[in-house]
Design a protein around this motif. Structure first.
Motif, short mmCIF file in Angstrom:
data_model
loop_
_atom_site.label_atom_id
_atom_site.label_comp_id
_atom_site.label_asym_id
_atom_site.label_seq_id
_atom_site.Cartn_x
_atom_site.Cartn_y
_atom_site.Cartn_z
N LEU A 103 0.86 -1.19 0.00
CA LEU A 103 0.00 0.00 0.00
C LEU A 103 0.89 1.23 0.00
N VAL A 104 0.57 2.21 -0.85
CA VAL A 104 1.30 3.47 -0.84
C VAL A 104 0.33 4.60 -0.52
N ALA A 105 0.87 5.62 0.11
CA ALA A 105 0.04 6.77 0.48
C ALA A 105 0.82 8.05 0.26
N SER A 106 0.13 9.04 -0.27
CA SER A 106 0.69 10.38 -0.40
C SER A 106 -0.02 11.28 0.60
N ASN A 149 -0.82 6.52 -14.31
CA ASN A 149 -2.14 6.58 -13.68
C ASN A 149 -2.03 6.49 -12.17
N LEU A 150 -1.08 5.70 -11.68
CA LEU A 150 -0.88 5.60 -10.24
C LEU A 150 -0.43 6.95 -9.67
N ALA A 151 0.52 7.60 -10.36
CA ALA A 151 0.99 8.91 -9.92
C ALA A 151 -0.15 9.93 -9.94
N THR A 152 -1.00 9.85 -10.96
CA THR A 152 -2.13 10.78 -11.05
C THR A 152 -3.11 10.55 -9.90
N SER A 153 -3.40 9.26 -9.61
CA SER A 153 -4.36 8.98 -8.53
C SER A 153 -3.82 9.41 -7.17
N LEU A 154 -2.49 9.35 -7.00
CA LEU A 154 -1.88 9.80 -5.74
C LEU A 154 -1.62 11.30 -5.72
N ASN A 155 -1.75 11.92 -6.90
CA ASN A 155 -1.50 13.35 -7.05
C ASN A 155 -0.05 13.70 -6.68
N VAL A 156 0.87 12.91 -7.27
CA VAL A 156 2.29 13.15 -7.02
C VAL A 156 3.01 13.23 -8.37
N ALA A 157 4.23 13.78 -8.33
CA ALA A 157 5.08 13.88 -9.51
C ALA A 157 6.51 13.58 -9.09
N ALA A 158 7.41 13.58 -10.06
CA ALA A 158 8.81 13.31 -9.77
C ALA A 158 9.33 14.28 -8.72
N GLY A 159 10.00 13.71 -7.71
CA GLY A 159 10.54 14.52 -6.62
C GLY A 159 9.69 14.51 -5.36
N ASP A 160 8.41 14.11 -5.48
CA ASP A 160 7.53 14.06 -4.31
C ASP A 160 7.84 12.82 -3.46
N ARG A 161 7.42 12.88 -2.22
CA ARG A 161 7.65 11.76 -1.30
C ARG A 161 6.33 11.04 -1.02
N ILE A 162 6.40 9.70 -0.95
CA ILE A 162 5.24 8.89 -0.61
C ILE A 162 5.67 7.87 0.44
N VAL A 163 4.68 7.25 1.07
CA VAL A 163 4.97 6.26 2.10
C VAL A 163 4.53 4.89 1.61
N LEU A 164 5.44 3.90 1.71
CA LEU A 164 5.15 2.54 1.29
C LEU A 164 4.95 1.68 2.54
N PHE A 165 3.77 1.02 2.62
CA PHE A 165 3.45 0.15 3.75
C PHE A 165 3.61 -1.30 3.30
#
Length: 408
Positions: A103-106, A149-165
């Motif tokens: 699971l990933v979360a932004s 599509n995954l990046a779009t759904s998380l609303n992130v782009a290159a350089g952003d940080r996300i959390v991987l569970f």
């Protein structure tokens, strides 16, 4: 005698001779069969092109073969195994992969993902990821490549940080706590397949091992020169390395079977166009028999047998069928080869976008002619034309000379 029957049938089939209505219906029959055959060939070739593009994109994001450890063999020494496999005939490359779900979360949303831990040194040989993107995955950098599509759904782009569970948690005195790791989005990529663009996340192999506490590797992916030889090569690898092999035809069997059924059903449906056009042949021959009753009676009184009359009208109907089939095959081949130009012309003419590039990720309409399918369309047209010719030809053969001349 056959030469005479063919000559008379050929004269009857000529447009512009005899009854104008008969000539018109014959011309319409030729046109109808030609359009039907052309429609079958063009649609089938476009479907083949789309299916080929789809297969290449699926294999570009996955692999031709995946080797998994068995009860007698593990993959702890995967570098040596990869080196041996890469030297085999028909094998282009091999690469390790850790394949897990997580699971990933932004800051905005969360989503389930398929995490693939890869070694950039080998991965370029088995998938379509470019060397520039692979170089972004550094050991210990905890950087990730995401599907668009995954990046779009998380609303992130290159350089952003996300959390991987990670699904496997850490046991503490307070209970089991989820394992999590903050990672950086290094790049996004468009695989051209929605299910991949919406779920795939790539990490460096060692980073994935650290997060998931995995072994050396989960699988070894193999790319071969001819994808259709993957089952045979997989069986050979199972014997040599005592592993379990899964090829792309098995992992995507249901999907590709559905495509094959769709293509066959579409061929049957489009063939109905030819059947409808064949009814026009029946109409033309019935009109011809009615207008030539006197000629038929004269031929019979001169000694022509009913079989000769039958063959005369069979020749006429078959000539119409052959003319329509040949014209349809030529039109279908020309349309398939120039389908992109035709679609562009229609789009410019009516101001519509028939195949949006943002949806299909295509610069042009793919088309692939298959000789067997072209021949099948031609044979169906000839068979239907022959079947349509038989009833009116039998009716002409049953005409009695005395009865026909009585009404002349």
């Amino acid at each position: 005698m056959l030469k005479l029957e063919f000559s008379i049938g050929f004269r009857y089939a000529l447009v512009g001779r005899g009854d104008r209505y008969v000539s018109l219906t014959s011309a319409i029959s030729v046109l109808g069969i030609a359009l039907g055959v052309a429609a079958v060939i063009i649609v089938q070739s476009v479907m083949n092109g789309f299916h080929l593009q789809l297969r290449e994109r699926i294999l570009g994001a996955s692999s031709h073969l995946e080797l998994q450890e068995s009860a007698s063999t593990d993959l702890s020494d995967w570098p040596a195994m990869v080196e041996q496999i890469a030297k085999m005939d028909q094998v282009l490359a091999a690469a390790p992969v850790i394949d897990r779900q997580a699971l990933v979360a932004s800051d905005h949303r969360s989503s389930g993902v398929i995490v693939k831990g890869i070694d950039p040194r080998f991965e370029g040989g088995v998938t379509d990821l470019s060397p520039e993107k692979l170089r972004l995955l550094e050991k210990g950098g905890f950087k990730a490549i995401l599907g668009d599509n995954l990046a779009t759904s998380l609303n992130v782009a290159a350089g952003d940080r996300i959390v991987l569970f990670a699904p496997s948690g850490t046991t503490t005195i307070a209970g089991t706590l989820p394992r999590l790791r903050r990672i950086t989005v290094a790049e996004t990529v468009d695989f051209g397949i929605h299910q991949y663009d919406s779920a795939l996340l790539y990490l460096h192999l060692e980073d994935a091992r650290s997060i998931f506490r995995a072994g050396a590797t989960d699988n070894i992916r193999v790319k071969v020169a001819d994808p259709y030889l993957a089952p045979q090569i997989g069986a050979e690898l199972e014997k040599i390395h005592k592993v379990r092999a899964y090829d792309w035809t098995r992992s995507n069997a249901t999907f590709f079977q559905a495509l094959a059924i769709e293509r066959r059903v579409m061929f049957v449906i489009l063939s109905l166009i030819i059947v409808v056009a064949a009814f026009q042949i029946v109409s033309a021959l019935v009109a011809m028999v009615r207008s030539k009753r006197g000629d038929i009676a004269i031929l019979r009184t001169l000694g022509a047998q009913s079989g000769s009359v039958l063959r005369i009208f069979l020749v006429q109907g078959l000539l119409v069928g052959v003319a329509g089939t040949v014209a349809g095959v030529l039109l279908g081949i020309a349309g398939s080869v120039n389908i992109t130009a035709i679609v562009s012309f229609v789009e410019n003419l009516f101001g519509v976008d028939l195949f949006p590039g943002r949806v299909y990720s295509l610069e042009e309409i793919p088309a692939q002619l298959v000789a067997g399918e072209v021949a099948a369309a031609a044979l169906v047209a000839l068979a239907v034309s022959l079947a349509a010719t038989i009833p009116p030809s039998l009716a002409a053969a049953r005409i009695e000379p005395a009865e026909a001349l009585r009404h002349e």
